[in-house]
Design an enzyme around this catalytic site. Sequence first.
Site, PDB file in Angstrom:
ATOM      1  N   ASP A 100      -7.031  -5.347   1.130  1.00  0.00           N
ATOM      2  CA  ASP A 100      -7.590  -4.242   1.256  1.00  0.00           C
ATOM      3  C   ASP A 100      -7.903  -2.982   2.788  1.00  0.00           C
ATOM      4  O   ASP A 100      -8.880  -4.129   2.451  1.00  0.00           O
ATOM      5  CB  ASP A 100      -8.307  -3.480  -0.359  1.00  0.00           C
ATOM      6  CG  ASP A 100      -8.568  -1.853  -0.151  1.00  0.00           C
ATOM      7  OD1 ASP A 100      -8.026  -1.279   0.727  1.00  0.00           O
ATOM      8  OD2 ASP A 100      -9.665  -2.210  -1.590  1.00  0.00           O
ATOM      9  N   ASP A 103      -2.886   1.120   2.525  1.00  0.00           N
ATOM     10  CA  ASP A 103      -3.760   0.206   2.958  1.00  0.00           C
ATOM     11  C   ASP A 103      -4.144  -1.124   2.512  1.00  0.00           C
ATOM     12  O   ASP A 103      -5.158  -1.061   2.174  1.00  0.00           O
ATOM     13  CB  ASP A 103      -4.695   0.933   3.791  1.00  0.00           C
ATOM     14  CG  ASP A 103      -5.493   1.985   2.044  1.00  0.00           C
ATOM     15  OD1 ASP A 103      -4.490   2.622   1.817  1.00  0.00           O
ATOM     16  OD2 ASP A 103      -6.501   2.360   2.269  1.00  0.00           O
ATOM     17  N   GLU A 104      -2.923  -1.066   1.093  1.00  0.00           N
ATOM     18  CA  GLU A 104      -3.544  -1.620   0.099  1.00  0.00           C
ATOM     19  C   GLU A 104      -2.386  -2.377   0.089  1.00  0.00           C
ATOM     20  O   GLU A 104      -1.120  -1.991  -0.126  1.00  0.00           O
ATOM     21  CB  GLU A 104      -4.155  -1.559  -0.934  1.00  0.00           C
ATOM     22  CG  GLU A 104      -4.200  -0.145  -1.526  1.00  0.00           C
ATOM     23  CD  GLU A 104      -4.966  -0.219  -2.356  1.00  0.00           C
ATOM     24  OE1 GLU A 104      -5.707  -1.519  -3.634  1.00  0.00           O
ATOM     25  OE2 GLU A 104      -5.511   0.862  -3.236  1.00  0.00           O
TER      26      GLU A 104
END
Length: 367
Positions: free
Chosen positions: A21, A115-116
């Site tokens: 993350d 983003d993860e």
Amino acid sequence: MSQMVMDDEQPAPTRKIIHIDMDAFFASVEQRDSPDLRGKPVAVGGGSERGVVAAASYEARKFGVYSAMPSVTARRKCPDLIFVKHRFEVYKAVSRQIRDIFEDYTPLVEPLSLDEAYLDVTENLKGMSSATEIAEEIRARIWEATQLTASAGVSYNKFLAKLASDQNKPNGLFVIKPAMGPVFAAALPVKKFHGIGPATAAKMNRLGLFSGQDIRNQTLDFLEQHFGVSGRYYYGISRGIDHRQVKPNRERKSIGAENTFFTDTTDFDTAWSFLEPLIDKVWRYVDANQIKGRTVTLKVKFSDFRIITRSRSGLAPVANRAELTAFTRTLLEGVFPVAKGIRLLGVSMSSLGEKDHPQAEQLSLSL
């Protein structure tokens, strides 16, 4: 979902899962590219009275500023907050850099957003035996390539890996080993469980369920009675059990578009005029990608930020743009007259599939 073990004995784990993350991703990219923003409270998004925070730096979060918060509320919480316009093409490019690093280790990468992502490194391309070492190496490579920090969680299933990545944020790593999993899940407040939102957490609290242990104390029948098919999932995760696989291609749930008005409206014709280009955008994508969908959903956000949705499903997929338009107009007509002004409208199609196979990963289009 695959079959779940229905007793308190945790089966011998065989998988090594990492959840990566990125830390305050959008805001961190802006601070990286503009040194004068470093160390300052930054919000990505519209700074106007009707704007919404898309992302907040950790400096801003200390004041209680978070994503999806109205800009006026964010400014009230943090008078020195600096708003910057989003640059989604830049974020996508950085995300691609990060994804390339993941794929050096395993083809089993399941992105959740820019983003993860989850990675299954049980059998990895580097031949490394330690998932913790892989996570550390990936974090170091992300920093070297992007000058951005990432947090990582390592465990034997997706549920616990996701929880682990939140433990030492920002720029941290946390490992939940097999012996720790059931104990960790039992001690966790239900509102912290990934997959249990505010409404479900509130319902659980009303039933006297405040922690994983409280869920664990209930029978499967009790949980299924109150939470339907999700009760089986809750029964498992309260014991640290989650058999979901890391899937490189996630099933797309819907395709949609939405927009916020500059001025609230209570007029039907005005609202409809805003919906028509959204319908165009959705249908262009659907048509170009030969996607079929049976359910049309209208989203309405009012001036007090209350959100309602109205849906209509057919036995057959929506045949053409005219049919999508007709369904959407019928749904909008059902909302009017309105007591409060409308600030946002959205339209989406779900129950999707292509000619040969289901679509991959949920996609939301914005204007």
